[in-house]
Motif scaffolding. Structure first.
Motif, PDB file in Angstrom:
ATOM      1  N   TRP A  36       1.096  -1.326   0.075  1.00  0.00           N
ATOM      2  CA  TRP A  36      -0.218   0.096   0.147  1.00  0.00           C
ATOM      3  C   TRP A  36       0.881   1.148   0.353  1.00  0.00           C
ATOM      4  O   TRP A  36       1.815   1.711   0.823  1.00  0.00           O
ATOM      5  N   PHE A  37       0.927   2.124  -1.413  1.00  0.00           N
ATOM      6  CA  PHE A  37       0.925   3.245  -1.066  1.00  0.00           C
ATOM      7  C   PHE A  37       0.290   4.176  -0.788  1.00  0.00           C
ATOM      8  O   PHE A  37      -0.942   3.979  -0.983  1.00  0.00           O
ATOM      9  N   ARG A  38       0.287   5.428  -0.362  1.00  0.00           N
ATOM     10  CA  ARG A  38      -0.262   6.000  -0.302  1.00  0.00           C
ATOM     11  C   ARG A  38       0.590   7.880  -0.648  1.00  0.00           C
ATOM     12  O   ARG A  38       1.736   8.286  -0.962  1.00  0.00           O
ATOM     13  N   GLN A  39      -0.608   8.771  -1.019  1.00  0.00           N
ATOM     14  CA  GLN A  39       0.183  10.437  -1.873  1.00  0.00           C
ATOM     15  C   GLN A  39      -0.910  11.254  -1.758  1.00  0.00           C
ATOM     16  O   GLN A  39      -2.440  11.136  -1.633  1.00  0.00           O
ATOM     17  N   ALA A  40      -0.233  12.187  -0.490  1.00  0.00           N
ATOM     18  CA  ALA A  40      -1.342  13.126  -0.439  1.00  0.00           C
ATOM     19  C   ALA A  40      -0.897  14.528  -1.281  1.00  0.00           C
ATOM     20  O   ALA A  40      -0.035  14.674  -1.794  1.00  0.00           O
ATOM     21  N   PRO A  41      -2.171  15.046  -1.265  1.00  0.00           N
ATOM     22  CA  PRO A  41      -1.866  16.861  -1.854  1.00  0.00           C
ATOM     23  C   PRO A  41      -0.862  17.264  -1.605  1.00  0.00           C
ATOM     24  O   PRO A  41      -0.561  17.773  -0.787  1.00  0.00           O
ATOM     25  N   GLY A  42       0.258  17.828  -3.050  1.00  0.00           N
ATOM     26  CA  GLY A  42       1.720  18.411  -3.018  1.00  0.00           C
ATOM     27  C   GLY A  42       2.437  17.338  -2.384  1.00  0.00           C
ATOM     28  O   GLY A  42       3.811  18.050  -2.395  1.00  0.00           O
ATOM     29  N   LYS A  43       2.448  16.506  -2.169  1.00  0.00           N
ATOM     30  CA  LYS A  43       3.672  15.557  -1.431  1.00  0.00           C
ATOM     31  C   LYS A  43       3.829  14.584  -2.170  1.00  0.00           C
ATOM     32  O   LYS A  43       3.309  13.938  -3.132  1.00  0.00           O
ATOM     33  N   GLN A  44       5.203  14.042  -2.418  1.00  0.00           N
ATOM     34  CA  GLN A  44       5.730  12.680  -3.329  1.00  0.00           C
ATOM     35  C   GLN A  44       4.887  11.158  -2.660  1.00  0.00           C
ATOM     36  O   GLN A  44       4.430  11.436  -1.757  1.00  0.00           O
ATOM     37  N   ARG A  45       4.910  10.361  -3.478  1.00  0.00           N
ATOM     38  CA  ARG A  45       3.981   9.093  -3.269  1.00  0.00           C
ATOM     39  C   ARG A  45       4.573   8.260  -1.977  1.00  0.00           C
ATOM     40  O   ARG A  45       5.886   8.181  -2.615  1.00  0.00           O
ATOM     41  N   GLU A  46       4.334   7.702  -0.499  1.00  0.00           N
ATOM     42  CA  GLU A  46       5.122   6.686  -0.006  1.00  0.00           C
ATOM     43  C   GLU A  46       4.818   5.978   0.181  1.00  0.00           C
ATOM     44  O   GLU A  46       3.472   5.476   0.003  1.00  0.00           O
ATOM     45  N   LEU A  47       5.288   4.965  -0.022  1.00  0.00           N
ATOM     46  CA  LEU A  47       4.619   3.660   0.852  1.00  0.00           C
ATOM     47  C   LEU A  47       4.843   3.332   2.045  1.00  0.00           C
ATOM     48  O   LEU A  47       5.608   4.097   3.190  1.00  0.00           O
ATOM     49  N   VAL A  48       3.510   2.940   2.564  1.00  0.00           N
ATOM     50  CA  VAL A  48       3.045   3.116   3.874  1.00  0.00           C
ATOM     51  C   VAL A  48       2.967   1.299   4.314  1.00  0.00           C
ATOM     52  O   VAL A  48       3.577   1.034   5.538  1.00  0.00           O
ATOM     53  N   ALA A  49       2.976   0.425   4.178  1.00  0.00           N
ATOM     54  CA  ALA A  49       3.218  -1.140   4.709  1.00  0.00           C
ATOM     55  C   ALA A  49       3.075  -2.490   2.899  1.00  0.00           C
ATOM     56  O   ALA A  49       2.427  -1.327   2.236  1.00  0.00           O
ATOM     57  N   SER A  50       3.761  -3.051   3.659  1.00  0.00           N
ATOM     58  CA  SER A  50       3.734  -4.049   2.664  1.00  0.00           C
ATOM     59  C   SER A  50       3.755  -5.778   3.094  1.00  0.00           C
ATOM     60  O   SER A  50       4.027  -5.508   4.312  1.00  0.00           O
ATOM     61  N   ILE A  69      -1.639  -4.506   8.028  1.00  0.00           N
ATOM     62  CA  ILE A  69      -1.580  -5.352   6.789  1.00  0.00           C
ATOM     63  C   ILE A  69      -1.917  -6.870   6.745  1.00  0.00           C
ATOM     64  O   ILE A  69      -1.736  -7.740   7.152  1.00  0.00           O
ATOM     65  N   SER A  70      -3.117  -7.560   5.949  1.00  0.00           N
ATOM     66  CA  SER A  70      -2.901  -8.893   5.958  1.00  0.00           C
ATOM     67  C   SER A  70      -3.002  -9.440   4.588  1.00  0.00           C
ATOM     68  O   SER A  70      -4.257  -8.301   3.703  1.00  0.00           O
ATOM     69  N   ARG A  71      -2.936 -10.585   4.703  1.00  0.00           N
ATOM     70  CA  ARG A  71      -3.939 -11.240   2.816  1.00  0.00           C
ATOM     71  C   ARG A  71      -5.095 -11.710   3.330  1.00  0.00           C
ATOM     72  O   ARG A  71      -4.856 -12.372   4.719  1.00  0.00           O
ATOM     73  N   GLY A  72      -5.685 -11.898   2.444  1.00  0.00           N
ATOM     74  CA  GLY A  72      -7.154 -12.838   2.617  1.00  0.00           C
ATOM     75  C   GLY A  72      -6.881 -14.107   2.398  1.00  0.00           C
ATOM     76  O   GLY A  72      -5.640 -14.721   1.661  1.00  0.00           O
ATOM     77  N   SER A  73      -7.263 -15.145   2.551  1.00  0.00           N
ATOM     78  CA  SER A  73      -7.362 -17.141   2.516  1.00  0.00           C
ATOM     79  C   SER A  73      -6.585 -17.361   0.892  1.00  0.00           C
ATOM     80  O   SER A  73      -5.759 -17.928   1.009  1.00  0.00           O
ATOM     81  N   ALA A  74      -8.231 -16.316   0.229  1.00  0.00           N
ATOM     82  CA  ALA A  74      -7.081 -16.702  -1.508  1.00  0.00           C
ATOM     83  C   ALA A  74      -5.124 -16.361  -1.483  1.00  0.00           C
ATOM     84  O   ALA A  74      -5.448 -17.220  -2.510  1.00  0.00           O
ATOM     85  N   ARG A  75      -5.145 -15.365  -0.986  1.00  0.00           N
ATOM     86  CA  ARG A  75      -3.708 -14.815  -1.177  1.00  0.00           C
ATOM     87  C   ARG A  75      -3.604 -13.714  -2.401  1.00  0.00           C
ATOM     88  O   ARG A  75      -3.091 -13.297  -2.429  1.00  0.00           O
ATOM     89  N   ASN A  76      -4.619 -13.270  -2.520  1.00  0.00           N
ATOM     90  CA  ASN A  76      -4.755 -12.839  -4.026  1.00  0.00           C
ATOM     91  C   ASN A  76      -5.123 -11.452  -3.449  1.00  0.00           C
ATOM     92  O   ASN A  76      -5.623 -10.158  -4.216  1.00  0.00           O
ATOM     93  N   THR A  77      -5.909 -11.149  -2.394  1.00  0.00           N
ATOM     94  CA  THR A  77      -6.111 -10.313  -1.520  1.00  0.00           C
ATOM     95  C   THR A  77      -5.290  -9.513  -0.430  1.00  0.00           C
ATOM     96  O   THR A  77      -5.071 -10.571   0.580  1.00  0.00           O
TER      97      THR A  77
END
Length: 115
Positions: A36-50, A69-77
């Motif tokens: 997950w990344f986030r980008q606030a107005p006027g700021k660079q995109r930053e890594l939040v969690a992986s 942060i978590s994954r679902g049982s199907a692993r693709n979520t």
């Protein structure tokens, strides 16, 4: 190709919670990292969690202890449970998928935290 669909954004008061979801489809790989990344107005995109396919997790210092942060049982979520939200968490949040075949981005979902 991998397609990413995010959901769960919105407007919430400070102190509240939101849960983001990201589902990967297409030619996914068993060995991958979802972020997950986030980008606030006027700021660079930053890594939040992986979270990797093996379960390794990383949190940015700014959200540690408040986001999970978590994954679902199907692993693709992938999910991002966000608690104790602050106005400074206001941003567009993007799902990111990295695998040996390449890197992919979701379309982004907007989160606004009111004070």
């Amino acid at each position: 190709q991998v397609q990413l669909v995010e959901s769960g954004g919105g407007l919430v008061q400070a102190g509240g919670s939101l849960r983001l979801s990201c589902t990967a489809s297409g030619t996914t790989a068993s060995d991958n990292v979802m972020r997950w990344f986030r980008q606030a107005p006027g700021k660079q995109r930053e890594l939040v969690a992986s979270i990797s396919s093996s379960g390794s997790i990383y949190y940015a210092a700014s959200i540690k202890g408040r986001f999970t942060i978590s994954r679902g049982s199907a692993r693709n979520t992938m999910y991002l449970q966000m608690d104790s939200l602050k106005p400074e968490d206001t941003a567009d949040y993007y799902c990111n998928y990295v695998a040996p075949g390449g890197q992919y981005w979701g379309q982004g979902t907007q989160i606004t935290i009111s004070s």
